[in-house]
Design an enzyme around this catalytic site. Structure first.
Site, short mmCIF file in Angstrom:
data_model
loop_
_atom_site.label_atom_id
_atom_site.label_comp_id
_atom_site.label_asym_id
_atom_site.label_seq_id
_atom_site.Cartn_x
_atom_site.Cartn_y
_atom_site.Cartn_z
N HIS A 132 0.84 -1.20 0.00
CA HIS A 132 0.00 0.00 0.00
C HIS A 132 0.87 1.25 0.00
O HIS A 132 1.91 1.31 0.66
CB HIS A 132 -0.94 0.00 1.20
CG HIS A 132 -2.07 -0.97 1.04
ND1 HIS A 132 -3.01 -0.82 0.06
CD2 HIS A 132 -2.39 -2.08 1.71
CE1 HIS A 132 -3.88 -1.81 0.15
NE2 HIS A 132 -3.52 -2.59 1.13
N LYS A 558 -13.32 4.20 7.51
CA LYS A 558 -13.78 5.27 6.62
C LYS A 558 -15.30 5.27 6.52
O LYS A 558 -15.93 6.31 6.38
CB LYS A 558 -13.15 5.09 5.23
CG LYS A 558 -13.49 6.23 4.26
CD LYS A 558 -12.59 6.20 3.04
CE LYS A 558 -13.00 5.14 2.06
NZ LYS A 558 -14.24 5.50 1.33
#
Length: 901
Positions: A132, A558
């Site tokens: 990532h 999120k």
């Protein structure tokens, strides 16, 4: 970590700062050095919070007057100071670790050895490296950091060489200053593979085997203790939202891993051959060892009486032949002759065992333990493949592929129109059917051909490198049981069904539950799988009855906010444990933790111990992401400590006694109400506030981050400009850059306040507050959650966040949104301090408090400069140096804050 105010740490930081200053004067001149010093002094004063406002105005005026070239030089100066301070702090961490009792030693002293030995017989602990894009530093920069760290250590160890070492340090810092910080182009998957292998060479190849060897010795288990801790990787196999990962990158990843492992094996065997000079005239050998020596292509009369050397020369020759047959490339000495290749790592291990057994049987136990055992353990840990490569793809891709296969085979013309029950029925029938769906005589879309090629490659790579090379497929966005069965069907179509009748999946199908809603559905989906005998036998290995389930931290955060995400993860984990216990299934949880607190990060030791009781039990995988890989594993000594921390927490959590269910139920009931209120507060801000998305995209550097060459994966799943489609990593990274770190705390204060207010009377409120204090003291889950949030609250800087808020396009809504963020931060801090009984943030963590006080004044100028550069950039200035300065500041802030990616 011991206090950063120790004399050695202060000395290291002053030395590195002085050498950086000398570099600035030499390369940029006295004027720039004076500018940097003036900015540093103003920033340090402002960081104390009680400075004259005029100082801030003078600082802003100075920053505005800087030319583009000066701005870049100042950004680089503060970025490098942060980087150098981090190196000094890491050195202090190593000193503290060396002086204290290790975590593994503590756990071994607390638990009976027999219980640990029993646990580890069938255990699996696997850190999984992912690519990532939050590690923004180039490998060249990381290499220079390692050189500086080594020189600092040598300076302390050899004081008589300090003048010489200081010269070498200055030369390295000058090299660093003249090295480009930014990548000229986006990383490729091949770059990410090679970057990860640097940590194998620095840490994993030696430290993972060493951990097992040490633990086996402490437990008196010897070779009988299996290698329970191995390495996993997503790099080259994670296709979810990544258009550049395919069958070719899978082959490239495993070939590169295997080449690295074989090079390590070849060098080790060659060194052993040089060291084991034992003469048969002086030390007897076993018949098996003599046969191994006689089979060697080494017929030199000089070694006729040295059977160990001849045997190892033969082993080396077979190893090199095997590597050539597998198509591997690495630096290796040519063997003395030809030899047959090994069929697999088991044959290689068997030859090493012959050597070890012969030594042990003839008074050479110590030689075998010190010289040969590390290599034997490495072969057991890494095999011929290195790390297990996980495959991952999104469920919607599989739905599209399977629908096409059904339509082309004239089995079902509109699979997408079927309801869930109809899909399960169709997929179950096809899994039992011997007739293939895929035909070489039919044309398929590019998407379907690409996905089928991945499964074909998985079959080939398992044959080439062993079954451990690829043994699972993760299904992102699992929302229904059919999502898992579609992957099973693709395995069947590509020759990945195995075993007798009935045949089953060679790759374990692993659901990944990510959003709050997905996590809520997880137990029901798995219950449907376990309840169906036909499906259960297809997807679960009958000899182990093991099922892995992956839990996503980033997207659930999120989606629902910090507290709601962690609470739903906790509830889903507990429900899955109960379900698998009822069904007689062994559960392995795979925690998709990120680097930052907003993506499930924070100290791994506390996070593992905070899991619901009974959820570990000798089975655990967890991701290691972004800049955290570098922080944990770039230095072998820090890497050793972090691997020990993982093993210690794993053992302790697996053997932890059951908690008091009545008291636990009280805590959980309170947390459920708090989390619901927190969830509502978070959703109301992020998804319910008009103009919030526009505020985020204009008042944070997200647009500039999306341009930065920090990873090969796109920042957004879809080019919609919606928060829902943005990946969790750039979402969290952006909030870290503007120093608000909202994903790590927003909603907690409102959740606690709503729960306390619902008590009614002042007395009831006080009782509830006391319960929260007790929960923080007694419940590892709540204690870990508060600790992680406290660190993020302490790193939050509202004054700097306010500067970014003025970048918002909407001058009316922007201040209102920032005002809500400010109010929630203040409320969250207020409740945290009352619950923990502290007078200020980090009062109970003086080492971290001092580290931040020291480090952040050098990060603050980067924020000031970043805001100024973003203003210029968005006003239409086309000077490429402005964009470069922004990207440099992103790099520097990330390095200074360390774990906010």
């Amino acid at each position: 970590m011991s206090s950063p105010n120790t004399p050695l740490l202060r000395e290291d930081i002053r030395l590195l700062g002085r050498l950086l200053g000398a570099t600035l004067k030499t390369h940029e001149g006295d004027d720039l050095f004076a500018t940097v010093e003036a900015i540093r002094q103003a920033s340090t004063t402002l960081a104390h919070g009680d400075a004259d406002p005029a100082i801030a105005h003078r600082l802003d005026a100075r920053l505005k007057k800087l030319s583009s070239d000066q701005t870049i030089a100042v950004v680089r100066a503060f970025s490098y100071f942060s980087l150098l301070a981090n190196i000094a702090e890491d050195g202090q961490l190593i000193r503290a670790q060396s002086a204290g009792v290790g975590p593994l030693t503590r756990v071994l002293a607390q638990q009976p050895g027999a219980k640990i030995r029993d646990l580890l017989q069938s255990a699996c602990l696997m850190p999984v490296l992912t690519a990532h894009p939050t590690e923004v530093r180039r490998k060249s920069i990381l290499d220079a950091e390692r050189d500086i760290a080594r020189l600092l250590e040598a300076r302390e160890r050899e004081p008589e060489r300090r003048t010489e070492i200081d010269e070498a340090l200055l030369a390295t810092i000058e090299t660093l200053w003249a090295t480009r910080m930014l990548r000229p182009a986006k990383l490729t998957v091949a770059d990410e593979i090679e970057n990860a292998l640097a940590y194998w060479r620095s840490t994993f190849l030696t430290e993972l085997p060493a951990l097992h060897t040490r633990l086996a010795a402490e437990l008196a288990a010897g070779e009988a203790m299996p290698s329970f801790m191995r390495l996993g990787s997503w790099i080259g196999g994670d296709r979810d939202g990544h258009p550049h990962v395919n069958a070719d990158t899978m082959r490239a990843a495993l070939t590169a891993q295997a080449s690295t492992v074989f090079e390590h094996y070849a060098n080790s065997v060659h060194a052993l051959g040089a060291e084991l000079s034992l003469s048969q005239l002086l030390a007897p050998v076993s018949p098996a060892l003599l046969a191994l020596a006689d089979a060697s292509p080494d017929h030199s009369p000089q070694r006729a009486d040295e059977p160990y050397r001849r045997a190892l020369t033969g082993v080396y020759a077979r190893l090199i032949t095997t590597a050539r047959q597998l198509g591997l490339a690495f630096n290796a000495r040519s063997p003395v002759g030809t030899a047959a290749p090994y069929a697999g790592s088991e044959e290689f291990a068997a030859d090493l065992a012959i050597v070890a057994d012969s030594l042990a049987a003839h008074h050479g136990q110590r030689i075998a333990r010190l010289k040969l055992a590390p290599l034997q353990r490495a072969v057991d840990v890494f095999g011929f493949h290195g790390a297990t490569l996980d495959l991952r793809q999104s469920s919607d891709i599989f739905e599209t592929v399977v629908a096409e296969l059904f339509a082309r085979a004239e089995v079902c013309q509109d699979y997408a129109a079927l309801n869930e029950a109809e899909r399960i029925d169709l997929l179950t029938r096809e899994l039992a059917h011997s007739r293939p769906l895929v035909s070489a005589h039919l044309d398929y879309s590019e998407l379907t051909r690409r996905e089928l090629a991945v499964f074909d490659a998985a079959r080939q790579l398992r044959q080439r490198f062993g079954e451990r090379a690829i043994d699972k497929h993760i299904v992102s966005h699992t929302e229904a049981l059919s999502d898992l069965l579609e992957v099973a069907l693709l395995q069947k179509e590509c020759g990945l069904f195995t075993g007798g009748a009935p045949r089953r999946c060679a790759l374990m199908v692993v659901p990944l539950f990510e959003t709050i809603a997905d996590l809520e559905r997880a137990p029901a989906i798995m219950a449907n799988l376990f309840a169906d005998a036909a499906l259960r036998v297809r997807l679960l290995a009958p000899e182990t009855a093991l099922q892995e389930v992956m839990l996503g931290y980033s997207d659930s955060n999120k989606d629902g906010g910090f507290l709601a995400s962690h609470w739903q993860l906790y509830q889903s984990t507990r429900a899955l444990v109960s379900l698998t216990d009822e069904q007689g299934v062994r559960l392995r949880l795979f925690h998709g933790r990120g680097g930052s607190v907003g993506r499930g990060g924070g100290p791994s030791f506390e996070a593992i111990l905070a899991q619901p009781a009974g959820s570990v039990r000798g089975q655990l995988r967890l991701t290691e992401q972004g800049e955290i890989i570098s922080a944990k594993y770039a230095d072998a000594r820090i890497g050793r400590h972090n691997l020990e921390l993982l093993a210690a927490a794993f053992i302790e959590a697996s053997l932890a006694p059951a908690s008091d269910r009545e008291r636990q139920a009280e805590y959980e009931a309170a947390m459920a109400e708090i989390a619901a209120c927190s969830h509502a507060a978070y959703r109301d801000l992020v998804y319910g506030t008009e103009g919030f998305a526009d505020y985020f995209f204009s008042a944070t550097p997200i647009a500039e981050i999306m341009e930065l060459n920090i990873g090969s994966r796109p920042a957004s799943r879809k080019p919609t400009g919606r928060i829902e489609d943005l990946r969790a990593i750039p979402w969290v990274f952006s909030w870290g850059q503007c120093r608000l770190l909202l994903p790590g705390w927003y909603g907690v204060g409102s959740g606690i306040e709503a729960w306390l207010a619902a008590a009614g009377s002042p007395q009831a409120r006080r009782e509830r507050l006391q319960k929260l204090k007790t929960m923080a003291s007694e419940w590892p889950f709540f204690r870990s959650l508060l600790s992680n949030m406290e660190m993020v609250l302490a790193k939050t800087d509202l004054a700097i966040g306010a500067r970014y808020s003025r970048l918002a396009r909407d001058a009316t809504r922007g201040p209102l949104i920032f005002g809500r963020i400010r109010a929630e931060w203040e409320l969250s801090c207020q409740h945290l301090l009352v619950i923990t009984g502290q007078g200020r943030l980090l009062e109970s963590q003086p080492a971290l408090e001092q580290a931040l006080k020291h480090r952040l004044p050098y990060v603050d100028p980067l924020n000031y400069l970043q805001v100024e550069l973003i203003k210029r950039h968005r006003e239409g200035h086309t000077d490429e140096r402005i964009k470069r300065g922004i990207h440099l500041s992103i790099n520097g802030i990330s390095a200074g804050l360390r774990n906010t990616g």
